[in-house]
Design a protein around this motif. Structure first.
Motif, PDB file in Angstrom:
ATOM      1  N   SER A 152       0.953  -0.990   0.037  1.00  0.00           N
ATOM      2  CA  SER A 152       0.003   0.016  -0.050  1.00  0.00           C
ATOM      3  C   SER A 152       0.995   1.128  -0.314  1.00  0.00           C
ATOM      4  O   SER A 152       1.961   1.164  -0.197  1.00  0.00           O
ATOM      5  N   LEU A 153       0.257   2.096  -0.619  1.00  0.00           N
ATOM      6  CA  LEU A 153       1.066   3.379  -0.415  1.00  0.00           C
ATOM      7  C   LEU A 153       1.945   3.619   0.996  1.00  0.00           C
ATOM      8  O   LEU A 153       3.642   3.928   1.067  1.00  0.00           O
ATOM      9  N   PRO A 154       1.171   4.040   2.222  1.00  0.00           N
ATOM     10  CA  PRO A 154       2.047   4.097   3.349  1.00  0.00           C
ATOM     11  C   PRO A 154       2.559   3.053   4.164  1.00  0.00           C
ATOM     12  O   PRO A 154       3.758   3.482   4.205  1.00  0.00           O
ATOM     13  N   THR A 155       2.455   1.441   3.074  1.00  0.00           N
ATOM     14  CA  THR A 155       3.562   0.314   3.381  1.00  0.00           C
ATOM     15  C   THR A 155       4.640   1.185   3.059  1.00  0.00           C
ATOM     16  O   THR A 155       6.328   0.895   3.244  1.00  0.00           O
ATOM     17  N   LEU A 156       4.911   1.791   1.419  1.00  0.00           N
ATOM     18  CA  LEU A 156       5.773   2.359   0.900  1.00  0.00           C
ATOM     19  C   LEU A 156       5.904   3.238   1.175  1.00  0.00           C
ATOM     20  O   LEU A 156       7.227   3.320   1.281  1.00  0.00           O
ATOM     21  N   CYS A 157       5.894   3.818   1.554  1.00  0.00           N
ATOM     22  CA  CYS A 157       6.298   5.574   2.459  1.00  0.00           C
ATOM     23  C   CYS A 157       7.154   4.983   3.443  1.00  0.00           C
ATOM     24  O   CYS A 157       8.445   5.489   3.918  1.00  0.00           O
ATOM     25  N   ILE A 158       6.980   3.828   4.619  1.00  0.00           N
ATOM     26  CA  ILE A 158       7.714   3.426   5.520  1.00  0.00           C
ATOM     27  C   ILE A 158       9.296   3.218   5.144  1.00  0.00           C
ATOM     28  O   ILE A 158       9.589   2.628   6.001  1.00  0.00           O
ATOM     29  N   ILE A 159       8.723   2.217   3.654  1.00  0.00           N
ATOM     30  CA  ILE A 159       9.809   1.496   3.243  1.00  0.00           C
ATOM     31  C   ILE A 159      10.702   2.014   2.817  1.00  0.00           C
ATOM     32  O   ILE A 159      12.408   2.359   3.091  1.00  0.00           O
ATOM     33  N   ALA A 160      10.476   2.944   2.310  1.00  0.00           N
ATOM     34  CA  ALA A 160      11.094   4.072   1.522  1.00  0.00           C
ATOM     35  C   ALA A 160      11.985   5.310   2.380  1.00  0.00           C
ATOM     36  O   ALA A 160      13.116   5.556   2.467  1.00  0.00           O
ATOM     37  N   GLU A 161      11.132   5.206   3.826  1.00  0.00           N
ATOM     38  CA  GLU A 161      11.560   6.106   4.681  1.00  0.00           C
ATOM     39  C   GLU A 161      12.932   5.476   5.157  1.00  0.00           C
ATOM     40  O   GLU A 161      14.186   6.108   5.720  1.00  0.00           O
ATOM     41  N   LYS A 162      12.843   4.239   5.716  1.00  0.00           N
ATOM     42  CA  LYS A 162      14.284   3.693   6.821  1.00  0.00           C
ATOM     43  C   LYS A 162      14.423   3.520   5.572  1.00  0.00           C
ATOM     44  O   LYS A 162      16.200   3.507   6.510  1.00  0.00           O
TER      45      LYS A 162
END
Length: 314
Positions: free
Chosen positions: A54-64
């Motif tokens: 999902s977009l929120p999950t992708l944002c978490i991955i990108a931030e890490k």
């Protein structure tokens, strides 16, 4: 419909591959990247293209991963540019300037702001290495490249280009028109960055023509030079660079025995000095010996200097 499905699967696979490659490049395990927000199993499925995050999950991955989401979702050229930036930034941190520049020269990625800044830094770093190894012409070429790269980035490259200009001061006439304000600006930048070579080059440029007026009388500017340079060279740690500047100040003060005493110990490790610095060492020792009446050693250092000159590529 079948073709659309195949493109969707292909996109999932590419997204998963990008996440996996970026995780490995960042030195993270799947557990570390997943953390408490995503299960390791879900991350594994995403990396293999079996699941769409999902977009929120992708944002978490990108931030890490410390990368923009767009680098994961963008076109291949955007992603390739990002990967190149990460790779070259790692080389820059390790001061692998030559390897970095050669790697970029073989690539076809689309340049971005950060890439141009990295190339500016690397070109100046390589110029400094070329200079102290005696490759003056090559150093100048790298400085020219640095200025060209600096024009293509919005990053602040002022301090980087100042380092390049200071490197050139060793081979060119000092700028007589440069005012005190400009010199103080350079000096502030050098001390702020704790760049030992830049400080040395600046101090040396002040002394390049400042020997004693006669064999026994200090240079008329000796007092001023001492006042200006003593606080500056305190930024240098003990070693040849500091001793060399202190010896040059001794020469300006007509204290040749003291200058000689500072420099002679470095003859034992002469093979470890870059050619240009070794040439300066022989030059100053030759002068000190002449002024002290030690003509035998003056002749020896003169011959050593001439032999070394043949190895330095001007």
């Amino acid at each position: 419909m079948k073709k659309s499905h195949e493109l969707s699967i292909d996109s999932l696979t590419k997204l998963g591959e990008r996440i996996r490659e970026s995780r490995i490049a960042a030195g993270l395990t799947q557990d570390e990247l997943a953390g408490g927000e995503i299960t390791r199993n879900m991350l594994s499925r995403i990396e293999t293209g079996a699941a769409l995050p999902s977009l929120p999950t992708l944002c978490i991955i990108a931030e890490k991963l410390e990368m923009p989401v767009g680098a994961l979702l963008g076109d291949l050229s955007d992603y390739a540019s990002y990967r190149m930036t990460v790779e070259l930034r790692g080389m820059l941190n390790k001061k692998q300037y030559s390897k970095l520049l050669e790697r970029y020269s073989r690539s076809t990625v689309r340049a971005n702001d950060e890439l141009m800044y990295i190339l500016t830094e690397a070109s100046v770093g390589q110029a400094e290495e070329c200079f102290i190894s005696g490759n003056i012409a090559e150093a100048r070429a790298h400085i020219a490249n640095a200025k060209r790269y600096a024009e293509s980035t919005t990053f602040d490259t002022l301090s980087v280009i100042e380092r390049a200009e200071l490197c050139l001061m060793m081979t060119e006439e000092p700028d007589k028109q440069n005012g005190e304000l400009g010199q103080q600006s350079r000096l502030k930048s050098m001390i702020f960055e704790k760049n030992r070579l830049a400080i040395y080059l600046w101090a040396r440029s002040m002394l390049v023509c400042e020997s004693a007026d006669t064999y026994s009388a200090p240079n008329k500017s000796a007092k001023e030079l001492n006042a200006r340079l003593k606080p500056i060279i305190s930024e240098l740690s003990d070693g040849f660079l500091r001793s060399h500047i202190e010896a040059k100040l001794d020469i300006a003060n007509a204290d040749y025995l003291e200058a000689k005493a500072r420099l002679v110990p470095y003859l034992d490790s002469a093979d470890k000095l870059p050619p240009t610095l070794l040439f300066d060492l022989y030059t100053d020792l030759e002068l000190c010996c002449k002024c002290c009446g030690d003509f035998e050693n003056a002749y020896k250092y003169s011959n050593a200097k001439l032999a070394l000159l043949q190895k330095i590529k001007l």
